[in-house]
Write a protein that holds these residues in place. Structure first.
Motif, PDB file in Angstrom:
ATOM      1  N   SER A  54      16.300  70.254 -32.304  1.00 46.42           N
ATOM      2  CA  SER A  54      17.224  70.580 -31.230  1.00 46.42           C
ATOM      3  C   SER A  54      17.839  68.776 -30.869  1.00 46.42           C
ATOM      4  O   SER A  54      18.185  68.674 -30.294  1.00 46.42           O
ATOM      5  CB  SER A  54      15.528  70.344 -30.031  1.00 46.42           C
ATOM      6  N   MET A 100      18.045  78.670 -31.642  1.00 47.42           N
ATOM      7  CA  MET A 100      16.868  78.629 -31.071  1.00 47.42           C
ATOM      8  C   MET A 100      16.248  79.641 -30.127  1.00 47.42           C
ATOM      9  O   MET A 100      17.232  80.238 -29.558  1.00 47.42           O
ATOM     10  CB  MET A 100      17.356  77.555 -30.051  1.00 47.42           C
ATOM     11  N   GLU A 126      12.583  72.636 -25.045  1.00 49.05           N
ATOM     12  CA  GLU A 126      13.313  71.426 -25.795  1.00 49.05           C
ATOM     13  C   GLU A 126      14.673  71.891 -25.253  1.00 49.05           C
ATOM     14  O   GLU A 126      15.147  70.162 -24.974  1.00 49.05           O
ATOM     15  CB  GLU A 126      13.660  72.257 -27.502  1.00 49.05           C
ATOM     16  N   LEU A 186      20.772  68.497 -25.585  1.00 53.12           N
ATOM     17  CA  LEU A 186      21.278  69.918 -25.789  1.00 53.12           C
ATOM     18  C   LEU A 186      21.433  71.279 -24.847  1.00 53.12           C
ATOM     19  O   LEU A 186      21.207  71.242 -23.502  1.00 53.12           O
ATOM     20  CB  LEU A 186      19.855  70.381 -26.732  1.00 53.12           C
TER      21      LEU A 186
END
Length: 324
Positions: A232, A244, A252, A259
């Protein structure tokens, strides 16, 4: 025949270590004491269990036959010992394994729910990769495991829990360059030089390669990260893209502000999260209860992610914000 559990433990240690000295260290005894017990076991069984070489030790045909039986006896003895400890203290126990790409995200909610349902329940957690969990399950060292289905192993009862879809994760600039035709975003369109994946041995890496139509020999794929947390941070900093799981995406995104997430067009790639146990083990209600708890926790997490990451078609602005 009056062999002891201690003799079987010593025999198993020598078979695994292939060295009497190392086996003695593992068993916390002197090497002469261990050797005496091994010789006594060989005398009772009517033949040598090991081929003793200068630099190595091998199992004899008799030793190979005895090892499988010894492991079964020791596993049963361990379960009996654990049962006795729990029963005497008024407690029940559960040994649960989870793979690393699921454990950090499921465990807080699962453990809280199990604790709320039975305060006397003792839960032991083992986090390991799929291959290791299946071995622990086979040896009776854990009762059940949470992993991606199918396991591909006979003798297991598998219970599907929920679908965990894959999202595309990266920095805002990298994802923006892919959204010229958002209605057609597919994993197979990703270039190998853009992909960053977990190190070899993680089932998530195998799944990501499969849905992207790539393999380990494809040039440019970076397989070196040891965790989704590391991935991440790398892709958020602009070092490529990764797939992901929804299960991890919300957490995350909260931890890594840079991200960004993008959802693939239908049919969306996904893995099936499941709970497995030995088919020979009676569920006795505990397995159904555990299934219900993990399914509920997992579905809540992925639904939270789905509310924040819509389909790519016509949703570019919201996609770049990510969940939360």
């Amino acid at each position: 025949m009056n062999f002891t559990l201690r003799q079987l433990q010593y025999f198993k240690a020598v078979a695994e270590q292939r060295n009497f000295g190392r086996a003695a260290q593992v068993c916390h005894v002197s090497q002469p004491a261990l050797s005496v017990q091994i010789r006594a076991l060989e005398e009772m069984l009517g033949g040598p269990l090991f081929e003793r070489r200068a630099r190595d030790i091998l199992l004899t045909p008799l030793g190979r036959d005895v090892l499988g039986l010894a492991q079964q006896v020791l596993q049963t003895a361990e379960r009996l010992d654990r049962f006795a400890r729990d029963a005497s203290g008024g407690h029940r126990s559960l040994s649960l394994g989870l793979i690393p790409t699921m454990a950090p995200y499921l465990l807080p909610g699962v453990l809280a729910a199990l604790r709320a349902g039975d305060v006397s329940l003792r839960v032991q957690i083992r986090e390991a990769r799929t291959e290791r969990l299946l071995e622990l399950l086979r040896r009776g060292e854990i009762d059940a495991a949470v992993l991606a289905l199918p396991s591909g192993v006979e003798g297991l009862h598998e219970e599907p829990l929920f679908e965990d879809r894959f999202l595309l994760a990266g920095s805002a600039s990298r994802l923006k360059s892919l959204t010229n035709s958002p209605e057609a975003l597919r994993p197979t369109d990703l270039k190998t030089t853009q992909l960053m994946l977990l190190e070899d041995g993680h089932c998530l890496t195998d799944q990501a390669l499969e849905v992207c139509g790539q393999d380990r020999t494809s040039a440019g794929i970076d397989m070196g990260a040891s965790s989704l947390a590391t991935l991440s941070r790398l892709v958020a900093a602009g070092f490529g893209l990764t797939l992901m799981p929804e299960l991890a995406a919300y957490s995350e995104s909260e931890m890594v502000p840079g991200l960004r997430l993008l959802r693939f067009t239908e049919p969306q790639p996904a893995r099936t999260v499941g709970l497995v146990r030995r088919a020979s083990t009676s569920g006795d209600g505990w397995f159904d209860d555990l299934t219900r708890v993990i399914r509920q926790v997992g579905e809540e997490i992925v639904e939270q992610t789905r509310a924040g990451v819509p389909l790519s078609s016509g949703a570019r602005g919201r996609q770049e914000k990510g969940p939360g």
